[in-house]
Design an enzyme around this catalytic site. Structure first.
Site, short mmCIF file in Angstrom:
data_model
loop_
_atom_site.label_atom_id
_atom_site.label_comp_id
_atom_site.label_asym_id
_atom_site.label_seq_id
_atom_site.Cartn_x
_atom_site.Cartn_y
_atom_site.Cartn_z
N ALA A 217 -1.98 -27.91 29.33
CA ALA A 217 -2.22 -26.46 29.37
C ALA A 217 -3.58 -26.11 28.78
CB ALA A 217 -1.12 -25.72 28.62
N ASP B 63 -12.04 -36.08 32.50
CA ASP B 63 -12.79 -37.17 33.15
C ASP B 63 -11.82 -38.17 33.76
OD1 ASP B 63 -15.33 -36.26 32.66
OD2 ASP B 63 -15.62 -37.41 30.82
N GLU C 123 -8.77 -29.96 38.14
CA GLU C 123 -9.52 -30.97 37.38
C GLU C 123 -11.03 -30.76 37.51
OE1 GLU C 123 -6.49 -31.51 37.27
OE2 GLU C 123 -5.91 -33.60 36.96
N ILE D 6 -8.50 -32.64 66.17
CA ILE D 6 -8.24 -33.65 67.19
C ILE D 6 -6.82 -33.53 67.74
CG2 ILE D 6 -7.94 -36.15 67.55
CD1 ILE D 6 -10.32 -36.56 65.61
#
Length: 382
Positions: free
Chosen positions: A124, A241, A364, A338
């Site tokens: 959080a 990270d 993130e 496609i």
């Protein structure tokens, strides 16, 4: 350069692929349509070591490395992105921060429960008014005379928030200190003062439950602090990270699923008397899809390898996450195109891949934030 994987890494990849193909993929449409949390599948992932891949065995994990994590995440995400989101939060955002900065007691109590699949973890940081600008948070943890902290405030877009037993929370303990005034706490959601908001109705990854959470005079103790008081921002950035490697892997899994479905389709679909895979425009799209997919995978494996060497990997993780998330969005877009009308129909999973891919460019750290991180690392300018 050695591009081969170890036997242990391949074994874990095989376990993840088997669960993804036999359990996750067949139930993906149901969970996407209903938004039902896939608790049974998540427990199965935990029982097989996939909720704590880099967690040492003494804390209930698989004791593997970041490469193994990438390989497993790709397989699960190819089965269903929502499952991989839950898996990523447990591995990267919850367990990683406590393993790196937590006490021995915290590792045994909280990491073990998550790694073994007995409980769900959450992270959080984001608030209604602060997303990329995490230092603007308003959630406060005020230290009392008896040494406890009283927490008040809201957090938003909390992945697994509706079902999490434990949450790593970031709150201001010293507003005057800015980023150095943020502290990380482990929250037990069964304690008084913790409240969950409504589950968010999302565009994609719908089986991954997300909600707002609120604290009203929640009491935290000193042994609930991860690391030291004031180290929260540093912990959060380091955890993100690692999380970026997980989301890059997720993006690759989504993109691979869309790509593989497209390869099969262009061989079978006929137009003007020939398989559409023989048309030059289709072939150009296929070639570009493959190049973007392979580039994303190699960059993500590089980031995981650097992390596994114990070196700083912030730049490599940002490059991997940016490349993979934008590749996933592009590849799923082309896959829908496609497939034409069938790509737009809910009868096929292509439209779900397309919806799921979008979030990888947002959480993130948005693509804009990744570009900022990369540019600052390259130029040294702030």
């Amino acid at each position: 350069m050695d591009f081969s994987f170890t036997e242990e890494q391949l074994m874990l990849q095989d376990v993840a692929r088997r669960i993804a193909q036999e359990k996750i993929a067949p139930s993906a449409e149901h969970h996407d349509r209903t938004g039902e949390f896939p608790l049974e599948n998540i427990r199965l992932l935990g029982e097989n070591g996939l909720m704590g891949i880099e967690v040492p065995a003494e804390y209930g994990g698989a004791g593997m490395d970041p490469i193994a994590y990438v390989l497993a995440m790709v397989e699960v995400a190819a089965g269903d992105a929502a499952h991989s989101t839950i898996m990523s939060v447990n591995n990267s955002l919850f367990c990683n921060g406590i393993l790196t900065h937590g006490s021995e007691s915290q590792k045994q109590t909280y990491v073990r429960a998550i790694a073994e699949g007995e409980a769900i973890g959450a992270f959080a940081l984001t608030e209604p008014q602060s997303g990329s600008d995490a230092t603007a948070m308003r959630c406060r943890a005020v230290k009392q005379a008896d040494g406890t902290y009283v927490i008040n405030g809201k957090k938003s877009w909390i992945t697994s928030g509706p079902v999490a037993k434990y949450i790593v929370l970031f709150a201001m303990t010293d507003p005057e200190a800015g980023a150095r005034g943020i502290t990380a706490f482990i929250i037990d959601t069964d304690r008084a003062g913790f409240h969950r908001g409504k589950t968010e109705p999302k565009l994609g990854i719908r089986a991954s439950a997300t909600c707002e959470i609120e604290f009203q005079d929640y009491v935290a103790h000193t042994d609930d602090i991860v690391g030291k008081e004031g180290e929260g921002f540093k912990i959060a950035m380091g955890v993100l990270d690692a999380g970026r490697i997980g989301i890059a892997s997720q993006a690759i899994g989504i993109a691979r699923a869309a790509y593989e479905a497209t390869i099969e389709y262009v061989k079978e679909r006929k137009a003007f008397g020939a398989a559409i895979g023989t048309f030059q425009m289709t072939q150009a799209k296929i070639a570009d899809m493959k190049c973007k997919l392979d580039a994303a995978l190699l960059l993500t494996l590089r980031a995981a390898w650097v992390k596994g060497q114990g070196k700083r990997f912030s730049n490599e993780a940002a490059i991997a996450k940016l490349t993979a998330s934008e590749a996933a969005m592009w590849i799923t877009h082309q896959a829908v195109q496609i497939h034409g009308g069938m790509g737009y129909s809910k009868e096929m999973p292509l439209e779900r891949y397309f919806r799921d891919a979008k979030i990888t460019e947002i959480y993130e750290g948005t693509s804009e934030i990744q570009r900022l991180v990369i540019a600052r690392n390259e130029t040294g300018l702030r």
